[in-house]
Design a protein around this motif. Structure first.
Motif, mmCIF file in Angstrom:
data_model
loop_
_atom_site.group_PDB
_atom_site.id
_atom_site.type_symbol
_atom_site.label_atom_id
_atom_site.label_comp_id
_atom_site.label_asym_id
_atom_site.label_seq_id
_atom_site.Cartn_x
_atom_site.Cartn_y
_atom_site.Cartn_z
ATOM 1 N N GLY A 91 48.732 -19.917 -25.989
ATOM 2 C CA GLY A 91 48.517 -19.681 -27.389
ATOM 3 C C GLY A 91 49.481 -20.491 -28.232
ATOM 4 O O GLY A 91 50.315 -21.255 -27.736
ATOM 5 N N GLU A 92 49.379 -20.240 -29.541
ATOM 6 C CA GLU A 92 50.188 -21.033 -30.455
ATOM 7 C C GLU A 92 51.672 -20.690 -30.335
ATOM 8 O O GLU A 92 52.529 -21.552 -30.486
ATOM 9 C CB GLU A 92 49.713 -20.807 -31.891
ATOM 10 C CG GLU A 92 48.324 -21.387 -32.144
ATOM 11 C CD GLU A 92 47.907 -21.232 -33.584
ATOM 12 O OE1 GLU A 92 48.689 -20.629 -34.362
ATOM 13 O OE2 GLU A 92 46.818 -21.723 -33.938
ATOM 14 N N GLU A 93 51.987 -19.411 -30.058
ATOM 15 C CA GLU A 93 53.399 -19.035 -29.950
ATOM 16 C C GLU A 93 54.069 -19.755 -28.774
ATOM 17 O O GLU A 93 55.190 -20.262 -28.870
ATOM 18 C CB GLU A 93 53.518 -17.516 -29.783
ATOM 19 C CG GLU A 93 53.104 -16.742 -31.028
ATOM 20 C CD GLU A 93 53.286 -15.249 -30.843
ATOM 21 O OE1 GLU A 93 53.732 -14.843 -29.717
ATOM 22 O OE2 GLU A 93 53.012 -14.497 -31.779
ATOM 23 N N ARG A 94 53.343 -19.794 -27.663
ATOM 24 C CA ARG A 94 53.926 -20.498 -26.497
ATOM 25 C C ARG A 94 54.014 -21.993 -26.750
ATOM 26 O O ARG A 94 54.967 -22.648 -26.331
ATOM 27 C CB ARG A 94 53.053 -20.239 -25.252
ATOM 28 C CG ARG A 94 53.530 -20.961 -24.008
ATOM 29 C CD ARG A 94 54.942 -20.574 -23.652
ATOM 30 N NE ARG A 94 55.440 -21.338 -22.491
ATOM 31 C CZ ARG A 94 56.690 -21.602 -22.280
ATOM 32 N NH1 ARG A 94 57.628 -21.227 -23.168
ATOM 33 N NH2 ARG A 94 57.067 -22.257 -21.209
ATOM 34 N N ALA A 95 53.069 -22.503 -27.505
ATOM 35 C CA ALA A 95 53.100 -23.929 -27.845
ATOM 36 C C ALA A 95 54.340 -24.243 -28.678
ATOM 37 O O ALA A 95 55.016 -25.272 -28.481
ATOM 38 C CB ALA A 95 51.840 -24.330 -28.599
ATOM 39 N N VAL A 96 54.679 -23.321 -29.617
ATOM 40 C CA VAL A 96 55.878 -23.537 -30.440
ATOM 41 C C VAL A 96 57.128 -23.507 -29.570
ATOM 42 O O VAL A 96 58.066 -24.304 -29.746
ATOM 43 C CB VAL A 96 55.942 -22.483 -31.562
ATOM 44 C CG1 VAL A 96 57.287 -22.559 -32.281
ATOM 45 C CG2 VAL A 96 54.799 -22.661 -32.528
ATOM 46 N N GLU A 97 57.150 -22.567 -28.604
ATOM 47 C CA GLU A 97 58.317 -22.498 -27.710
ATOM 48 C C GLU A 97 58.480 -23.796 -26.920
ATOM 49 O O GLU A 97 59.598 -24.293 -26.716
ATOM 50 C CB GLU A 97 58.162 -21.302 -26.758
ATOM 51 C CG GLU A 97 58.268 -19.942 -27.446
ATOM 52 C CD GLU A 97 58.019 -18.793 -26.475
ATOM 53 O OE1 GLU A 97 57.761 -19.095 -25.272
ATOM 54 O OE2 GLU A 97 58.116 -17.641 -26.899
ATOM 55 N N CYS A 98 57.342 -24.320 -26.476
ATOM 56 C CA CYS A 98 57.408 -25.598 -25.729
ATOM 57 C C CYS A 98 57.943 -26.724 -26.621
ATOM 58 O O CYS A 98 58.712 -27.597 -26.160
ATOM 59 C CB CYS A 98 56.024 -25.947 -25.194
ATOM 60 S SG CYS A 98 55.459 -24.846 -23.887
ATOM 61 N N LEU A 99 57.534 -26.708 -27.885
ATOM 62 C CA LEU A 99 58.050 -27.732 -28.801
ATOM 63 C C LEU A 99 59.561 -27.584 -28.979
ATOM 64 O O LEU A 99 60.285 -28.579 -29.076
ATOM 65 C CB LEU A 99 57.338 -27.613 -30.148
ATOM 66 C CG LEU A 99 55.868 -28.050 -30.173
ATOM 67 C CD1 LEU A 99 55.237 -27.717 -31.521
ATOM 68 C CD2 LEU A 99 55.739 -29.541 -29.900
ATOM 69 N N ARG A 100 60.034 -26.337 -29.029
ATOM 70 C CA ARG A 100 61.467 -26.112 -29.163
ATOM 71 C C ARG A 100 62.226 -26.595 -27.934
ATOM 72 O O ARG A 100 63.364 -27.005 -28.011
ATOM 73 C CB ARG A 100 61.736 -24.624 -29.393
ATOM 74 C CG ARG A 100 61.316 -24.156 -30.788
ATOM 75 C CD ARG A 100 61.489 -22.657 -30.906
ATOM 76 N NE ARG A 100 61.101 -22.217 -32.236
ATOM 77 C CZ ARG A 100 60.988 -20.931 -32.603
ATOM 78 N NH1 ARG A 100 61.219 -19.969 -31.700
ATOM 79 N NH2 ARG A 100 60.641 -20.616 -33.827
ATOM 80 N N GLU A 101 61.544 -26.515 -26.768
ATOM 81 C CA GLU A 101 62.198 -26.980 -25.543
ATOM 82 C C GLU A 101 62.289 -28.512 -25.493
ATOM 83 O O GLU A 101 63.004 -29.056 -24.669
ATOM 84 C CB GLU A 101 61.456 -26.454 -24.313
ATOM 85 C CG GLU A 101 61.617 -24.955 -24.118
ATOM 86 C CD GLU A 101 60.963 -24.499 -22.823
ATOM 87 O OE1 GLU A 101 61.033 -25.270 -21.819
ATOM 88 O OE2 GLU A 101 60.409 -23.404 -22.805
ATOM 89 N N GLY A 102 61.554 -29.201 -26.379
ATOM 90 C CA GLY A 102 61.723 -30.654 -26.460
ATOM 91 C C GLY A 102 60.514 -31.499 -26.257
ATOM 92 O O GLY A 102 60.575 -32.734 -26.355
ATOM 93 N N ILE A 103 59.328 -30.873 -25.968
ATOM 94 C CA ILE A 103 58.160 -31.725 -25.795
ATOM 95 C C ILE A 103 57.829 -32.374 -27.136
ATOM 96 O O ILE A 103 58.188 -31.880 -28.207
ATOM 97 C CB ILE A 103 56.960 -30.921 -25.263
ATOM 98 C CG1 ILE A 103 56.497 -29.882 -26.302
ATOM 99 C CG2 ILE A 103 57.275 -30.301 -23.920
ATOM 100 C CD1 ILE A 103 55.177 -29.228 -25.931
#
Length: 600
Positions: A91-103
Motif C-alpha cells: 500500500g501507499e504507507e509501505r511505499a512511503v516507508e520504502c522511500l524513507r529507507e532510500g529508494i
C-alpha cells in the motif's frame, strides 16, 4: 552516460509476464533502453559484475527474497544506481516507508504509464547529482592546487581589496590571511617601481587584458624582493569583471643567479676577447661555430665573421700538407678522445706563416654523448723558431766538439755519460768503452779545486791533473770543468788537453835557459880569473929565474906554473861554453891526470 545513449535497465522480476509489461511500458513511453532481467539474487549478482546500469526496476515481492533486500544489497556494494520499486502488493504507507529507507521512487503496476516519467526523473536527478559532485570535486581539487601550489595567489574584488590569499602568499610576503584580507596589494609596494607601472597595470586589467611584469616589492619585515606578477580579470556569469586574480612568484634568487650568469659571461667574454690565444666553441661536427674570439683574426688573418658563416673555412688557412693531420685530430675529438693536441702551420692571406698548437676537448651532455667541442689554439711560432735555433746551435756545438783535438767528457755522479772523438784520441779508448765507466778510471788524482767545483756545481778553473790512458800511459792533462743542471740532475762537462809533451819541452827549455845563465856567468868570471892567472904565471916565471937549478923551490915553482896552466885551460873551456863554441873531445891518459892531481 551520454543523454543520446540508450538507458541500461536491470529488471528484478520473477514473473516473466510482469517483466514484459514493464518493458512495454518503458518503450511505450518513448524511452530507448536495453533490458536485463534477473529473477534471483544470484542472477542479479552476475549481471552487476559485468554491467553498470542506469536504473534498477524491482518488484517488491520476489520468490525467496524481496526488492528492498536487493536495494540494500546494491547499497552495500557502494552503488548509487537509481532504484525504483514496481509493485502491486504494497500500500501507499509501505511505499512511503520504502522511500524513507532510500529508494528513488515507487510505481504501482496498475499505473505503469507513469513508469517512463519516473525513470526519466530518476536518471536526470542522478545525472545532476553526479555533475554536482564532479563540480564539487573539481572545485576541491582546484582549491587544493591553489592552496598547496608553489605559486603565490591572491584574489581581489573589483575595487582591488584582497578577498583570498593562499599559503604561499604568506610564506613569500610574511602577511597572514588575517593581515591581508580586506586590504589592497599596496601593502607590498616598495616605492621603487618605475613611474607608471601600476597605472599601466590597472588600464590593462580593467580593459580585460592580462598584465605581467617583474617589480621590486617589500615583505612585511621590510626586506625587498623581486616579484614576478601576472594579474588577470575574472568575469561573472554576465561577463562583468567581478574579481582580479594575481599570481606572483619570488624571483629574487633567479634574478641574482641570472645577474651572476650575465656577469660571468661578460667576464668570460672580456677575458676571451683579450687573450692572444684563439678560443673557440663549435658543435660536435664542426658545422656550426658558437663562439670564436678576436685572436683568430691575428693568427689566421681572416675575420671571425667568416668562421661564423662557414665553420669549415678555417681549414683554408691550414697549409695543405697539414690538413690531413688536422682532420684526423677532429675525428678523434669527435669520437670523444679527451684531450687532443696537434701542431700545424697556418698560412695567412698575406703569405705569412705561423706555427700553432691546437688543444681540443669534447663537451658531453647528460647522456655522455659529445655535444660540443671547445679548444684553444696557441701561436707557437716563436717557440718553434727558438727550437730550430737551439737545434742548429746544438748541431754546431756537436760539430765543434767532434772536430776539437781537446777531449770533452760529460759525467754525472762520477760516471762518464758522453765523450767526443778528442777524448778517444787522448785516452786511446773508444766512446762505447768509455761511457759508463768511472771518471777515476781516466783521472788518477783529481785536484782539490776541481773536485770542489764538481761538488758545489760551480766552474773549475784551468788546472793540471794526472791522466791515465787505456794503454796505461801516464799523462799530464790540463782540465776545466763546468756544471749544468737539467731536470733536477747535475752533470759536469770537463774539457781535457794532453800537455805531456808540452811540459817536457818546457822543462828542456827551462834547463837551456839555466845553462845559458851559467854560461854568461862563467864567461864573465873566466876573463877576470884569467887575468889573475896571468899575474900568477908571470910572478912564478920571475921567481924561477932567480932560483938555482936543482933547488927545491924550483920544483915547487914548476907546480905553481902547471897549476896556473891548468887553470888557464879551464878558463878557456868556460869561455868556449859561454860562447857556445863546439868542444872537440880528445883522448887523454887518465893516469897523467891522476898523477898530476896527486902532486897537487
Amino acid at each position: 552516460m551520454s543523454e543520446t545513449q540508450p538507458l541500461r535497465v536491470l529488471i528484478l522480476e520473477d514473473q516473466p509476464a510482469d517483466a514484459e509489461l514493464v518493458v512495454q511500458a518503458m518503450e511505450g513511453g518513448g524511452l530507448t533502453a536495453t533490458f536485463d532481467v534477473a529473477a534471483t539474487e544470484g542472477a542479479m549478482e552476475r549481471h552487476l559484475q559485468g554491467e553498470e546500469y542506469d536504473v534498477v526496476l524491482a518488484d517488491y515481492s520476489l520468490q525467496g527474497w524481496s526488492g528492498m533486500a536487493a536495494f540494500h544489497a546494491l547499497r552495500r556494494r557502494g552503488l548509487g544506481t537509481p532504484f525504483i520499486l514496481v509493485t502491486g502488493t504494497i500500500g501507499e504507507e509501505r511505499a512511503v516507508e520504502c522511500l524513507r529507507e532510500g529508494i528513488t521512487d515507487c510505481v504501482f503496476k496498475r499505473n505503469l504509464a507513469f513508469l517512463p516519467m519516473a525513470v526519466n526523473r530518476a536518471v536526470r536527478e542522478r545525472r545532476l547529482r553526479d555533475q554536482g559532485r564532479a563540480s564539487e570535486e573539481r572545485v576541491r581539487l582546484l582549491s587544493l592546487a591553489v592552496e598547496q601550489g608553489p605559486a603565490s595567489v591572491f584574489i581581489t574584488d573589483g575595487k582591488g581589496r584582497i578577498e583570498y590569499v593562499n599559503r604561499r602568499f604568506t610564506e613569500i610576503t610574511g602577511y597572514t590571511p588575517g593581515e591581508a584580507l580586506g586590504r589592497t596589494p599596496r601593502i607590498l609596494r616598495s616605492g621603487k617601481a618605475p613611474p607608471g607601472t601600476f597605472a599601466h597595470m590597472w588600464r590593462t586589467i580593467r580593459a580585460g587584458g592580462v598584465w605581467q611584469d617583474e617589480v621590486l616589492n617589500r615583505r612585511r619585515n621590510g626586506e625587498l624582493y623581486w616579484d614576478a606578477l601576472m594579474v588577470s580579470p575574472v568575469r561573472d556569469a554576465s561577463g562583468v569583471i567581478a574579481h582580479y586574480l594575481a599570481i606572483h612568484e619570488d624571483v629574487t634568487d633567479r634574478r641574482a643567479a641570472a645577474r651572476e650568469l650575465r656577469e660571468r659571461d661578460e667576464r668570460f667574454r672580456q677575458i676571451a676577447n683579450n687573450i692572444r690565444e684563439v678560443f673557440f666553441v663549435v658543435d660536435r661536427d664542426f658545422a656550426k661555430t658558437f663562439y670564436v674570439n678576436p685572436a683568430y683574426e691575428a693568427v689566421w688573418g681572416r675575420t671571425v665573421e667568416s668562421v661564423y658563416r662557414d665553420t669549415a673555412s678555417f681549414m683554408e688557412g691550414v697549409v695543405p700538407g697539414d690538413r690531413e693531420l688536422v682532420q684526423e685530430s677532429i675525428g678523434r675529438v669527435h669520437a670523444g678522445v679527451d684531450p687532443v693536441e696537434v701542431e700545424f702551420q697556418v698560412e695567412r692571406p698575406d703569405g705569412g706563416r705561423s706555427w700553432v698548437l691546437a688543444h681540443s676537448v669534447p663537451i658531453r651532455g647528460a647522456d655522455g654523448e659529445v655535444e660540443r667541442i671547445c679548444g684553444v689554439v696557441l701561436d707557437i711560432t716563436e717557440r718553434k723558431e727558438a727550437e730550430e735555433r737551439l737545434r742548429l746551435s746544438e748541431a754546431r756545438f756537436r760539430q765543434i766538439c767532434e772536430a776539437s783535438f781537446d777531449g770533452i767528457m760529460v759525467s754525472a755522479d762520477g760516471v762518464v755519460t758522453e765523450v767526443n772523438p778528442g777524448f778517444e784520441q787522448i785516452f786511446r779508448c773508444p766512446a762505447q768503452e768509455a761511457v759508463g765507466r768511472s771518471v777515476s778510471d781516466f783521472i788518477g788524482h783529481e785536484p782539490t779545486r776541481l773536485r770542489e767545483a764538481r761538488d758545489d756545481g760551480g766552474t773549475g778553473g784551468r788546472q793540471e791533473i794526472q791522466g791515465r790512458a787505456a794503454d796505461g800511459r801516464e799523462m799530464i792533462l790540463e782540465a776545466t770543468t763546468r756544471a749544468q743542471r737539467v731536470d733536477g740532475r747535475t752533470s759536469h762537462i770537463t774539457a781535457l788537453r794532453d800537455v805531456t809533451e808540452i811540459r817536457a819541452l818546457e822543462q828542456q827549455f827551462q834547463f837551456s835557459q839555466r845553462m845559458e845563465a851559467v854560461g854568461r856567468l862563467a864567461g864573465g868570471v873566466a876573463h877576470d880569473f884569467n887575468n889573475l892567472l896571468t899575474v900568477i904565471r908571470a910572478y912564478a916565471d920571475l921567481m924561477r929565474e932567480r932560483v938555482a937549478e936543482g933547488s927545491p923551490l924550483a920544483a915547487e915553482l914548476e907546480e905553481i906554473r902547471k897549476a896556473s896552466d891548468s887553470a888557464s885551460a879551464l878558463t878557456r873551456k868556460l869561455l868556449a861554453f859561454s860562447r857556445r863554441q863546439a868542444v872537440a873531445p880528445v883522448v887523454i891518459d887518465v893516469s897523467h891526470v891522476v898523477r898530476d892531481a896527486a902532486r897537487m
